[in-house]
Design a protein around this motif. Structure first.
Motif, PDB file in Angstrom:
ATOM      1  N   HIS A 608      23.487  25.545   9.009  1.00  0.00           N
ATOM      2  CA  HIS A 608      25.136  24.469   7.961  1.00  0.00           C
ATOM      3  C   HIS A 608      25.473  26.420   7.575  1.00  0.00           C
ATOM      4  O   HIS A 608      25.716  27.059   7.427  1.00  0.00           O
ATOM      5  N   ILE A 609      27.202  26.176   7.534  1.00  0.00           N
ATOM      6  CA  ILE A 609      27.671  27.029   6.874  1.00  0.00           C
ATOM      7  C   ILE A 609      28.525  26.445   6.463  1.00  0.00           C
ATOM      8  O   ILE A 609      29.401  25.557   6.041  1.00  0.00           O
ATOM      9  N   VAL A 625      22.888  28.827   6.608  1.00  0.00           N
ATOM     10  CA  VAL A 625      21.307  28.324   6.338  1.00  0.00           C
ATOM     11  C   VAL A 625      20.915  27.675   6.903  1.00  0.00           C
ATOM     12  O   VAL A 625      21.127  27.426   7.992  1.00  0.00           O
ATOM     13  N   VAL A 626      19.789  28.686   7.670  1.00  0.00           N
ATOM     14  CA  VAL A 626      19.271  28.233   8.878  1.00  0.00           C
ATOM     15  C   VAL A 626      17.322  28.234   8.782  1.00  0.00           C
ATOM     16  O   VAL A 626      16.868  27.864   7.631  1.00  0.00           O
ATOM     17  N   GLU A 627      17.068  27.905   9.932  1.00  0.00           N
ATOM     18  CA  GLU A 627      15.687  27.540  10.275  1.00  0.00           C
ATOM     19  C   GLU A 627      15.070  28.732  10.628  1.00  0.00           C
ATOM     20  O   GLU A 627      15.655  29.482  11.607  1.00  0.00           O
ATOM     21  N   PRO A 628      14.155  29.580   9.997  1.00  0.00           N
ATOM     22  CA  PRO A 628      14.197  30.723  10.170  1.00  0.00           C
ATOM     23  C   PRO A 628      13.249  31.671  11.445  1.00  0.00           C
ATOM     24  O   PRO A 628      14.009  32.323  11.985  1.00  0.00           O
ATOM     25  N   ASP A 629      12.460  30.754  12.144  1.00  0.00           N
ATOM     26  CA  ASP A 629      11.953  30.652  13.120  1.00  0.00           C
ATOM     27  C   ASP A 629      12.964  30.793  14.143  1.00  0.00           C
ATOM     28  O   ASP A 629      13.155  32.266  15.168  1.00  0.00           O
ATOM     29  N   ALA A 630      13.403  29.665  14.833  1.00  0.00           N
ATOM     30  CA  ALA A 630      14.856  29.810  15.540  1.00  0.00           C
ATOM     31  C   ALA A 630      15.967  30.727  15.834  1.00  0.00           C
ATOM     32  O   ALA A 630      16.522  31.659  16.284  1.00  0.00           O
ATOM     33  N   ASP A 714      16.741  30.693   3.924  1.00  0.00           N
ATOM     34  CA  ASP A 714      15.949  29.343   4.433  1.00  0.00           C
ATOM     35  C   ASP A 714      16.656  28.035   4.460  1.00  0.00           C
ATOM     36  O   ASP A 714      16.784  27.418   2.746  1.00  0.00           O
ATOM     37  N   GLY A 715      17.076  26.903   4.788  1.00  0.00           N
ATOM     38  CA  GLY A 715      17.239  25.640   4.115  1.00  0.00           C
ATOM     39  C   GLY A 715      16.129  25.103   4.104  1.00  0.00           C
ATOM     40  O   GLY A 715      16.095  23.258   3.910  1.00  0.00           O
ATOM     41  N   ALA A 716      14.475  25.362   4.594  1.00  0.00           N
ATOM     42  CA  ALA A 716      13.455  24.081   4.230  1.00  0.00           C
ATOM     43  C   ALA A 716      13.447  23.417   2.839  1.00  0.00           C
ATOM     44  O   ALA A 716      13.098  22.494   2.974  1.00  0.00           O
ATOM     45  N   GLU A 717      14.216  24.276   1.923  1.00  0.00           N
ATOM     46  CA  GLU A 717      14.083  22.860   0.220  1.00  0.00           C
ATOM     47  C   GLU A 717      15.892  22.830   0.007  1.00  0.00           C
ATOM     48  O   GLU A 717      15.988  22.430  -0.701  1.00  0.00           O
ATOM     49  N   LEU A 718      16.435  22.570   1.476  1.00  0.00           N
ATOM     50  CA  LEU A 718      17.784  21.862   1.168  1.00  0.00           C
ATOM     51  C   LEU A 718      18.454  21.025   2.307  1.00  0.00           C
ATOM     52  O   LEU A 718      18.809  21.097   2.812  1.00  0.00           O
ATOM     53  N   PRO A 719      18.141  20.001   1.993  1.00  0.00           N
ATOM     54  CA  PRO A 719      18.259  19.140   3.111  1.00  0.00           C
ATOM     55  C   PRO A 719      19.077  18.472   2.718  1.00  0.00           C
ATOM     56  O   PRO A 719      19.877  17.571   3.916  1.00  0.00           O
ATOM     57  N   LYS A 720      20.528  18.788   1.847  1.00  0.00           N
ATOM     58  CA  LYS A 720      21.743  18.608   1.989  1.00  0.00           C
ATOM     59  C   LYS A 720      22.746  19.312   2.687  1.00  0.00           C
ATOM     60  O   LYS A 720      23.681  19.009   3.356  1.00  0.00           O
TER      61      LYS A 720
END
Length: 913
Positions: A608-609, A625-630, A714-720
């Motif tokens: 997400h940008i 906002v990213v998924e850390p591992d990928a 990390d976007g794990a806690e930002l569901p929007k």
């Protein structure tokens, strides 16, 4: 009375050795042609590159625009109306053309002049397109010679006779593209706000088609030809609104009508310079003329004769300056090839004449012993050489003129004259120096036992010191980038290497003779002994080979550096092998999986940008906002700011998250953003919800945002934070399938491919011409170097032939004879090959600071990418291996030819070989 000789010297000598004379003539003709053609080819490539640069600048940047306000409202109405008529505009345009210097001569058929609104005006008429509810805007212009630049396809031409400033309506035409997009046709009426009173009406009378849409007349202002969709100012890229902007074209005589729409409409003159006859020699005059127009004497003169407030604007100065920088960068590279090829060609000419001097040594020794003077011998040799050389050089120069017309004469003539002078003087000077003292008999040259004279030692030391000093000046940055010392660097390094290698060459031969003398076989000992008893004057062929192959290695380093820089720039433009991004809304659910299913795609990363994250100082940065591992795996694969996934997952030290603070996240930031935020926590709120972050690590770049300031969290806690970007990596991507998937992403979804970005870095005609010129010069240098090797072997061919014949009478087989000649040639060939590899690597390292590749590799604006010379293994090893194979092949061929002849033919009575 002088007695006429029965047999003139020149005619007798030419008849005695016609094959040698013909060979010299061919050599001089080819060399003179190349010497004359290369300067002409350089000028032709530069001229074509300048004209291409001006053409690529486009109608807007490639033209000179002069803007002047029409008379103010306090002037009498007749004066104001007269200033907006075509006659007044043409008169002023003629004065402007007269002020322009010669390189800026206007091309009348491509320029334009007229009167237009200072700003487009909105129209609230129903039926006009409104993509986001915003009314369209219209630029109204009365441009001279409308009927000469357009074809009427519907309706009638507008009438302009008798149009006054107070008129409530006027007639206009629109282009076919404008009519289609804006839903206009003959009979349509567009209402525009007036300066005072009710709206003014513009009635459409016809639809036209531009005759030359790419010229300045139509394309300096794009909306004259076709409408444009413009973005209204917005604080967020996801809330951008768009509106249409188009043009209405009045009759040329209807210019006064504009005073009812705009109190100060602008008069303009757009001048498109004629680039047909421009060459690179005109660049300084172009730069001086443009600088004077934009802020110098010409601008002052223009304001005094045209209008007090006249303003000049053009993009030509940037185009010309860019070409000048590119030309300097190209010249710094091509000069290396020209210097190398010229040096090798000169060496070959010297070796050819040295071979002639060696062949005729007994004859000249006899003449000297019988009382002939040195001056007399030198004069006769000069006469017989000039008879062959001068016509051949003239023919080569004429051929260069015939194949490459249109360039200056003197550089080509000077180069061919230098070739002729060197070919004429080499033999007489060498003979004069060799026969200063009458000699009865010449001692055999022995490379191992030879002791160079003091004069030669001093001369070599002086040359070595001068070359080393020049090399140190280049390395120390004491010379101009692209200067003559940089161009001569391969030659200088080759001179040093040749002198050092020839001096060190006898040492391994002495060491090799002792163990070989104790072996059972005789071939190894004979080969090394023969090599050691060769001529000590081996500098010239070694210099030719080293220079040619070093120049080729430099060319390989240039191409490798350009390829690396373009690959890096393409990666920075995309962040991966493919980039799919939606600018105004999130991508649909499951879109990343659709991209991953395309053939060739190995991995995908959804991001997400947010491009409008406000920073404490009022500036903005982009938030990823990213998924850390990928994402961490993507950074490692691309090499763009590699990071560990745990860096994004870890919780920053300090107070725990609260409802007001939102999740507390660790961020990776770009250097400037990290410096601004420091080590403190910062809180944000917006469409993604509230969150707090603290910068944990700093990276120079990142795949999602490779060319701007950024924060990655990390976007794990930002569901929007729904994905707006998908980055894909892989090889052999199915571009057609990717385009189909992109179409399913919705409006404003764009696909960017790394391969497409890489292919966009195409060479201009100047770069392409320089590349062809460089390859041609390198090829010529390699051919001349091969010829130098052949001449060096030919100088002792008769002696080797006699040796084989004698050894055959003693029982040496043909196979052993071939091995003997190959083994004899190998030490010198291996020496040259090793020298080529070392010298080529040293020359590339030496010239890294003296040659700029950024302008060659990339267009202006790619400051994040640096282009440097990089040694290419193949360009170093292949030429060196080729020189060894050529030497071995010549030796084997000579052995095969000798084996076909009888020993009696070679061992004649009284033969002195």
């Amino acid at each position: 009375m002088a007695v006429r000789p029965a047999a003139p010297w020149v005619r007798t000598r030419l008849r005695a050795a016609p094959l040698q004379a013909l060979s010299l003539a061919v050599l001089v003709l080819v060399t003179a042609f190349l010497a004359g053609a290369l300067p002409r080819a350089v000028e032709g490539a530069e001229a074509e590159g300048l004209r291409h640069a001006l053409a690529e600048a486009g109608p807007a940047d490639g033209a000179i625009e002069v803007l002047a306000d029409t008379p103010a409202p306090h002037h009498p109405v007749p004066v104001r109306e007269k200033a907006a008529r075509p006659a007044a505009l043409r008169e002023v345009g003629a004065r402007i053309d007269a002020l322009l210097p010669a390189p800026l001569t206007a091309a009348e058929e491509r320029g334009s002049r007229g009167v237009q609104l200072s700003e487009p005006l909105p129209s609230e008429d129903p039926g006009l397109p409104r993509p986001d509810g915003l009314p369209p805007r219209f630029l109204v212009a009365a441009q001279d010679d409308l009927t000469g630049h357009a074809r009427l396809v519907a309706g009638a031409w507008p009438r302009g006779e008798g149009v006054r400033a107070a008129d409530r309506s006027a007639e206009a035409v629109v282009t076919r593209a404008t009519a289609k997009t804006m839903r206009l046709k003959p009979g349509s009426v567009v209402h525009l706000p007036a300066v005072q009173g009710p709206d003014r009406a513009v009635r459409i009378t016809g639809v036209v088609e531009p005759l030359a849409p790419a010229t300045t007349y139509w394309s300096h202002t794009d909306v004259l030809r076709a409408p444009g969709l413009l973005a209204a100012p917005s604080s967020s890229p996801f809330n951008t609104s768009y509106y249409w902007q188009a043009a209405l074209l009045l009759a040329p005589d209807a210019g006064p009508f504009l005073y009812g729409l705009d109190p100060l409409p602008q008069a303009y003159w757009r001048i498109s310079p004629d680039a047909a006859g421009l060459t690179a020699r005109d660049v300084p005059a172009l730069q001086a003329g443009l600088a004077s127009l934009e802020g110098g004497p010409l601008q002052s003169e223009l304001r005094s004769e045209v209008a007090t407030g006249a303003a000049v604007s053009t993009g030509l100065d940037g185009t010309v300056d860019g070409f000048a920088g590119l030309s300097r960068a190209v010249s710094s590279v091509t000069a290396v090839a020209l210097a190398g090829a010229g040096t090798v060609a000169g060496v070959v000419l010297l070796m050819a004449q040295a071979l002639t001097a060696t062949r005729r040594r007994p004859e000249l020794t006899l003449l000297r012993a019988r009382g002939a003077s040195v001056a007399g011998i030198a004069g006769r040799l000069l006469a017989e050489t000039a008879v062959v050389v001068l016509p051949a050089a003239a023919a080569g120069q004429a051929l260069a003129w015939l194949l490459l017309p249109g360039a200056r004469a003197w550089p080509s003539l000077a180069a061919s004259a230098a070739v002729a002078a060197l070919a004429c003087l080499a033999l007489p000077v060498r003979a004069a120096l060799a026969h200063r003292t009458p000699r009865v008999h010449e001692a055999r040259g022995d490379l191992v036992l030879a002791r160079p004279s003091r004069r030669r030692t001093v001369a070599e030391l002086c040359l070595l010191v001068l070359a080393a000093g020049a090399v140190l000046a280049v390395r120390g940055g004491g010379t101009e980038v692209g200067g003559p010392l940089v161009a001569a660097a391969p030659v200088l390094v080759a001179v040093i290497a040749a002198l050092v290698l020839v001096r060190l060459y006898p040492l391994p031969l002495r060491l090799a003779l002792r163990p070989l003398a104790r072996t059972r076989g005789a071939l190894g000992f004979l080969a090394v002994a023969r090599t050691g008893r060769g001529s000590p004057a081996q500098v010239l062929p070694l210099l030719a080979v080293l220079t040619a192959l070093t120049t080729a290695a430099f060319g390989g380093a240039v191409l490798a550096g350009i390829d690396d820089a373009r690959d890096r720039a393409a990666l920075l433009a995309t962040g991966a092998d493919a980039r799919v991004e939606r600018s105004r809304a999130p991508l649909p659910d499951g879109f990343a999986d659709q991209v991953a299913a395309v053939d060739g795609v190995q991995r995908t990363t959804a991001v997400h940008i947010d491009y409008s994250l406000s920073l404490p100082d009022g500036t903005t940065a982009a938030l990823a906002v990213v998924e850390p591992d990928a994402y961490a795996r993507l950074t490692r694969e691309t090499g763009l700011g590699a990071l560990d996934a745990e860096v994004l997952r870890e919780t920053p030290p300090g107070p725990a998250a609260t409802k007001d603070s939102g999740p507390v996240l660790s961020a990776v930031a770009s250097p400037k953003t990290a410096a601004l935020l420091g080590e403190d926590r910062h809180r944000w709120g917006g469409p993604l919800g509230r969150f707090t972050l603290r910068v944990g690590e700093v990276r120079a770049t990142t795949p999602a945002l490779p060319d701007q300031e950024f924060l990655v969290i990390d976007g794990a806690e930002l569901p929007k934070a729904l994905p707006t970007l998908v980055l894909a990596t892989g090889s052999g991507l199915d571009t057609a399938a990717l385009k189909k998937v992109t179409e399913t992403g919705g409006s404003h979804t764009e696909l960017t491919l790394r391969t497409a970005e890489r292919a966009a870095f195409t060479d201009s005609p100047l770069q392409s011409g320089a590349e062809r010129l460089y390859l041609g010069a390198v090829a010529a240098g390699i051919v001349f170097a091969a010829l130098a090797v052949l001449l060096a072997l030919l100088q002792s061919a008769s002696e080797r032939t006699a040796l084989l014949a004698r050894l055959r009478t003693m029982g040496l087989s043909a196979r052993q004879g071939r091995r003997l000649l190959v083994l004899e040639a190998l030490p010198q060939a291996v020496l040259a090959a090793a020298g080529c590899v070392l010298v080529g690597r040293a020359a590339v390292a030496l010239m890294a600071d003296g040659v700029s590749l950024e302008l060659l590799a990339l267009p202006p604006g790619f400051d994040a990418v640096t282009a440097e010379l990089r040694s290419d293994v193949w360009s170093l090893l292949l030429p060196a291996a080729g020189s060894v194979l050529l030497t071995v092949a010549v030796a084997a061929a000579q052995s095969w030819w000798t084996a076909r002849r009888t020993a009696a033919t070679e061992l004649r009575a009284g033969d002195g070989r």
